[in-house]
Design a protein around this motif. Structure first.
Motif, short mmCIF file in Angstrom:
data_model
loop_
_atom_site.label_atom_id
_atom_site.label_comp_id
_atom_site.label_asym_id
_atom_site.label_seq_id
_atom_site.Cartn_x
_atom_site.Cartn_y
_atom_site.Cartn_z
N UNK A 84 6.91 19.88 -1.39
CA UNK A 84 7.73 19.31 -0.32
C UNK A 84 8.64 20.36 0.30
N UNK A 85 9.19 21.23 -0.51
CA UNK A 85 10.03 22.30 0.01
C UNK A 85 9.24 23.26 0.89
N UNK A 93 2.70 15.06 2.57
CA UNK A 93 1.99 15.21 1.30
C UNK A 93 1.42 13.85 0.90
N UNK A 94 0.14 13.83 0.63
CA UNK A 94 -0.52 12.63 0.12
C UNK A 94 -0.74 12.81 -1.37
N UNK A 104 2.45 4.94 -10.00
CA UNK A 104 3.72 4.22 -10.01
C UNK A 104 4.83 5.08 -10.61
N UNK A 105 4.52 5.77 -11.70
CA UNK A 105 5.50 6.67 -12.31
C UNK A 105 5.90 7.77 -11.32
N UNK A 106 4.90 8.34 -10.64
CA UNK A 106 5.18 9.39 -9.67
C UNK A 106 6.05 8.92 -8.52
N UNK A 116 11.64 10.94 -0.23
CA UNK A 116 10.95 9.74 0.27
C UNK A 116 10.14 10.05 1.53
N UNK A 117 10.75 10.78 2.46
CA UNK A 117 10.11 11.06 3.74
C UNK A 117 8.92 11.99 3.57
N UNK A 118 7.87 11.73 4.37
CA UNK A 118 6.72 12.63 4.39
C UNK A 118 5.80 12.51 3.20
N UNK A 119 5.90 11.40 2.46
CA UNK A 119 5.06 11.19 1.29
C UNK A 119 4.22 9.94 1.47
N UNK A 120 2.98 10.01 1.01
CA UNK A 120 2.09 8.86 1.01
C UNK A 120 1.40 8.79 -0.34
N UNK A 121 1.24 7.58 -0.87
CA UNK A 121 0.64 7.39 -2.19
C UNK A 121 -0.66 6.62 -2.03
N UNK A 122 -1.75 7.19 -2.55
CA UNK A 122 -3.06 6.58 -2.39
C UNK A 122 -3.77 6.55 -3.74
N UNK A 123 -4.15 5.36 -4.19
CA UNK A 123 -4.96 5.26 -5.39
C UNK A 123 -6.40 5.53 -5.00
#
Length: 253
Positions: A84-85, A93-94, A104-106, A116-123
């Motif tokens: 992220x930095x 970042x996906x 979920x832990x991540x 929070x911003x710029x993150x997406x979580x995909x199973x």
């Protein structure tokens, strides 16, 4: 092209031969079991050095501000937090992980860090990524490829979703290259680690599997050849800590 585990009908789960169709479920059970103790697991397996390896891995990635990055097996959020930095506020970042518990832990950990911003979580399954061709400038997978049933398919799909000029990087436990160190490493892996897993996580079996999975993972030169076969160019690897882990790199041209 070599025969896939699904075509053969069997694959390895640690030192056991199992039906290829069952490995995903078995690995899922391991990581569901250890999700809440994942940092502890990595500390026990690497004596805490995994944090240094991850910083070096991310610090030497080909990535710049504004890039879109896919981090596979990224459930802990460790690699994403470091990336992220590098990508900044305009980057994305996906985090992809096949295991809902790990994902979920991540997510919780990243939220706790205020990221929070710029993150997406995909199973998602690394063998069949749900992304269009040429979607990312960088694809990473840290300590996850050895748990994939069809590694060749995962590498091919990593290549597919990369943009031309993009980089793929694999950080994974590998084959120790220093002969005198191998007996000590084996003793830690097979005698000490399961006992520590039982003591600290009440789960010796999962830790036994993880130690075994390292020995079944393709060694450095073989994995480089697999990346070549998947279509990557300018492939290379760098050993860290006498080959306990290796960083493999390839490009899409």
């Amino acid at each position: 092209m070599s025969e896939s585990p699904y075509e053969r009908g069997t694959t390895h789960f640690g030192f056991r031969d199992v039906a290829a169709k069952d490995k995903q479920k078995l690995v899922g059970e391991v990581f569901t079991s250890v999700a809440g103790k994942y940092d502890l697991m990595n500390d026990l397996m690497s004596l805490g050095i995994h944090r240094v390896w991850k910083r070096y891995f991310v610090g030497t990635c080909q990535v710049k501000r504004g890039d879109r990055v896919l981090d596979l097996a990224g459930g802990t959020g460790d690699i994403a937090a470091l990336l992220k930095d590098r990508v900044g506020d305009t980057g994305q970042i996906v985090l992809g992980d096949i295991n809902a518990g790990m994902l979920s832990v991540g997510r919780d950990r990243m939220t706790d860090r205020g990221v929070v911003q710029g993150l997406e979580y995909v199973q998602c399954n690394a063998e069949k990524l749900p992304f269009p061709d040429a979607s990312f400038g960088l694809v990473t997978i840290a300590f996850g490829l050895r748990n994939v049933t069809d590694k060749e398919a995962a590498l091919r799909d990593m290549h597919r979703v990369l943009k031309v000029g993009g980089q793929a990087r694999v950080l994974e436990f590998s084959e120790v290259t220093v002969d005198w160190f191998k007996p000590m490493y084996d003793f830690h892996s097979f005698k000490v680690l399961p006992k520590l897993g039982q003591l600290f996580a009440q789960d010796a079996g999962s830790y036994q599997y993880l130690a075994e999975s390292i020995r079944k993972h393709p060694p450095q030169a073989e994995l480089q050849g697999m990346m070549d076969a998947a279509g990557f160019a300018r492939t290379s690897y760098k050993n860290l800590s006498a080959g306990i882990v290796a960083i493999h790199t390839g490009y899409k041209v």
